[in-house]
Design a protein around this motif. Structure first.
Motif, short mmCIF file in Angstrom:
data_model
loop_
_atom_site.label_atom_id
_atom_site.label_comp_id
_atom_site.label_asym_id
_atom_site.label_seq_id
_atom_site.Cartn_x
_atom_site.Cartn_y
_atom_site.Cartn_z
N MET A 146 32.26 42.99 35.00
CA MET A 146 31.30 43.21 36.08
C MET A 146 30.19 42.16 36.02
SD MET A 146 30.82 47.34 35.85
CE MET A 146 32.24 48.43 35.77
N LEU A 147 29.73 41.88 34.82
CA LEU A 147 28.64 40.92 34.65
C LEU A 147 29.09 39.51 35.04
CD1 LEU A 147 25.79 40.22 33.76
CD2 LEU A 147 26.60 40.17 31.38
N ALA A 148 30.31 39.14 34.66
CA ALA A 148 30.82 37.81 35.01
C ALA A 148 30.94 37.65 36.53
CB ALA A 148 32.18 37.57 34.34
N ILE A 149 31.43 38.69 37.19
CA ILE A 149 31.53 38.64 38.66
C ILE A 149 30.13 38.63 39.27
CG2 ILE A 149 32.29 39.90 40.71
CD1 ILE A 149 34.63 40.97 38.98
N GLY A 150 29.24 39.47 38.73
CA GLY A 150 27.87 39.52 39.24
C GLY A 150 27.16 38.19 39.09
N ARG A 151 27.35 37.53 37.95
CA ARG A 151 26.72 36.22 37.72
C ARG A 151 27.20 35.20 38.75
NH1 ARG A 151 28.06 34.12 32.00
NH2 ARG A 151 30.05 33.76 33.04
N ALA A 152 28.51 35.26 39.07
CA ALA A 152 29.04 34.35 40.10
C ALA A 152 28.45 34.68 41.47
CB ALA A 152 30.56 34.45 40.14
N LEU A 153 28.24 35.96 41.75
CA LEU A 153 27.68 36.36 43.05
C LEU A 153 26.22 35.94 43.20
CD1 LEU A 153 29.25 39.91 43.48
CD2 LEU A 153 29.82 37.83 44.76
N VAL A 154 25.50 35.84 42.09
CA VAL A 154 24.09 35.42 42.15
C VAL A 154 23.97 34.00 42.69
CG1 VAL A 154 22.05 34.90 40.73
CG2 VAL A 154 23.26 37.05 40.42
N THR A 155 25.03 33.21 42.57
CA THR A 155 24.99 31.84 43.12
C THR A 155 25.07 31.85 44.65
OG1 THR A 155 27.40 31.46 43.11
CG2 THR A 155 26.21 31.03 41.05
N LYS A 156 25.26 33.02 45.25
CA LYS A 156 25.42 33.15 46.71
C LYS A 156 26.59 32.29 47.20
CE LYS A 156 22.85 34.88 49.43
NZ LYS A 156 22.88 36.20 50.12
N PRO A 157 27.79 32.52 46.66
CA PRO A 157 28.91 31.63 47.00
C PRO A 157 29.46 31.87 48.40
CG PRO A 157 29.69 33.45 45.68
CD PRO A 157 28.19 33.59 45.75
N ARG A 158 29.87 30.80 49.04
CA ARG A 158 30.71 30.92 50.23
C ARG A 158 32.15 31.16 49.81
NH1 ARG A 158 29.92 26.12 54.47
NH2 ARG A 158 31.35 27.47 55.65
N LEU A 159 32.51 30.61 48.64
CA LEU A 159 33.84 30.80 48.07
C LEU A 159 33.69 31.31 46.65
CD1 LEU A 159 36.95 30.43 48.05
CD2 LEU A 159 36.56 28.08 47.29
N LEU A 160 34.28 32.48 46.37
CA LEU A 160 34.25 33.07 45.04
C LEU A 160 35.61 32.88 44.39
CD1 LEU A 160 32.89 34.84 42.85
CD2 LEU A 160 33.67 36.86 44.15
N LEU A 161 35.62 32.19 43.24
CA LEU A 161 36.84 31.98 42.46
C LEU A 161 36.90 33.04 41.36
CD1 LEU A 161 36.68 28.09 41.96
CD2 LEU A 161 37.75 29.36 43.84
N LEU A 162 37.98 33.81 41.33
CA LEU A 162 38.14 34.86 40.33
C LEU A 162 39.39 34.56 39.51
CD1 LEU A 162 37.50 37.92 42.67
CD2 LEU A 162 35.93 37.04 40.95
N ASP A 163 39.21 34.38 38.21
CA ASP A 163 40.32 34.04 37.32
C ASP A 163 40.62 35.23 36.42
OD1 ASP A 163 42.26 32.81 35.83
OD2 ASP A 163 41.06 31.07 35.29
N GLU A 164 41.70 35.94 36.74
CA GLU A 164 42.18 37.09 35.97
C GLU A 164 41.10 38.16 35.77
OE1 GLU A 164 45.22 37.43 35.43
OE2 GLU A 164 46.20 35.53 35.04
N PRO A 165 40.54 38.73 36.83
CA PRO A 165 39.49 39.74 36.65
C PRO A 165 39.96 41.03 36.00
CG PRO A 165 40.12 39.58 38.96
CD PRO A 165 40.77 38.43 38.26
N SER A 166 41.28 41.31 35.98
CA SER A 166 41.75 42.55 35.38
C SER A 166 42.19 42.39 33.93
CB SER A 166 42.92 43.12 36.20
OG SER A 166 44.12 42.42 35.92
N LEU A 167 42.12 41.17 33.41
CA LEU A 167 42.70 40.86 32.09
C LEU A 167 42.11 41.74 30.99
CD1 LEU A 167 44.65 38.86 30.66
CD2 LEU A 167 42.65 37.45 30.17
N GLY A 168 42.97 42.49 30.29
CA GLY A 168 42.56 43.27 29.14
C GLY A 168 41.80 44.55 29.45
N LEU A 169 41.77 44.97 30.71
CA LEU A 169 40.99 46.14 31.08
C LEU A 169 41.89 47.35 31.32
CD1 LEU A 169 38.45 44.56 33.60
CD2 LEU A 169 38.22 44.85 31.12
N ALA A 170 41.34 48.54 31.07
CA ALA A 170 42.06 49.79 31.32
C ALA A 170 42.30 49.96 32.81
CB ALA A 170 41.25 50.97 30.78
#
Length: 237
Positions: free
Chosen positions: A145-169
């Motif tokens: 959540m924090l990694a995604i939130g940190r990317a969103l703070v940049t106010k992106p027009r394009l959000l790149l997400l690399d394996e957001p589910s990796l290792g999670l329940a």
């Protein structure tokens, strides 16, 4: 059709004598969600790191919002409007949640960063509860959540997400993807690399399949979900 927000043409990337990307061409339209599927070693993370300016390609061209970003520095790419949540989360473990989020706003005026942090806290209430806690002590799901939130703070027009589910329940994965649907609905364009192909395609409008550095399939999410070949290789059917 309007010009794509992101256009990739004949992109080639090598590590020494090993060619990781072998002439990739794809595009992403504004406000679209596009999934990149593929097995480990297919070149997915290499593609994301190249788009972020962390890897310089051998050849080919990347155009974002009309700008040639092929050999542009990572800091300039962030300023143009590309934000990334990297594989493995990579939060700053010795900094607090709030300090991590503020790191995402290093290219922006302080007042805008403050507003963006508040926006992230609304999306991820758990981060607000943990805002003074060291990031290294968070659970895996909270760090994602924090990694995604940190990317969103940049106010992106394009959000790149690399394996957001990796290792999670599974329950955490469902929560993360629900938030990504909310982010999509605000108009943020998303390019997602994800091994959980079913979840990624349910989020996305279109998808590409990357196999050993080359694109093997592309199509709408519905087409890929119903493809017997894709089902056998990536959907467990």
């Amino acid at each position: 059709m309007t010009a794509p927000l992101l256009q990739i043409e004949d992109l080639r990337v090598s590590y020494g004598h090993i060619q990781a990307l072998k002439g990739i061409s794809l595009h992403v339209q504004e406000k679209e969600v596009v999934a990149i599927l593929g097995a480990n070693g297919a070149g997915k993370t290499t593609l994301m790191r190249t788009l972020s300016g962390l890897i310089t390609p051998q050849s080919g061209k990347i155009t974002f919002a009309g700008h040639d970003t092929t050999r542009m520095g990572a800091d300039r790419i962030v300023r143009l409007g590309i934000g990334q949540s990297p594989e493995g989360r990579r939060v700053f473990g010795t900094l607090s949640v709030e300090e991590n989020l503020r790191m995402g706003g290093f290219t922006r005026p302080a007042g805008e960063t403050e507003a963006s942090c508040e926006h992230v806290y609304k999306i991820f209430p758990r981060l607000y509860e943990r805002r003074a806690q060291l990031a290294g002590t968070l659970s895996g799901g909270e760090q994602q959540m924090l990694a995604i939130g940190r990317a969103l703070v940049t106010k992106p027009r394009l959000l790149l997400l690399d394996e957001p589910s990796l290792g999670l329940a599974p329950i955490i994965v469902r929560n993360i993807f629900q938030v990504l649907r909310e982010v999509r609905d605000t108009g943020v364009t998303i390019l997602i690399v994800e091994q959980n192909a079913r979840m990624a395609l349910k989020l996305a409008d279109r998808g590409y399949v990357l196999e050993v550095g080359k694109l093997s399939h592309e199509g709408s999410s519905r087409e890929l979900l119903s493809s017997p070949e894709i089902q056998a290789a990536y959907l467990g059917h």
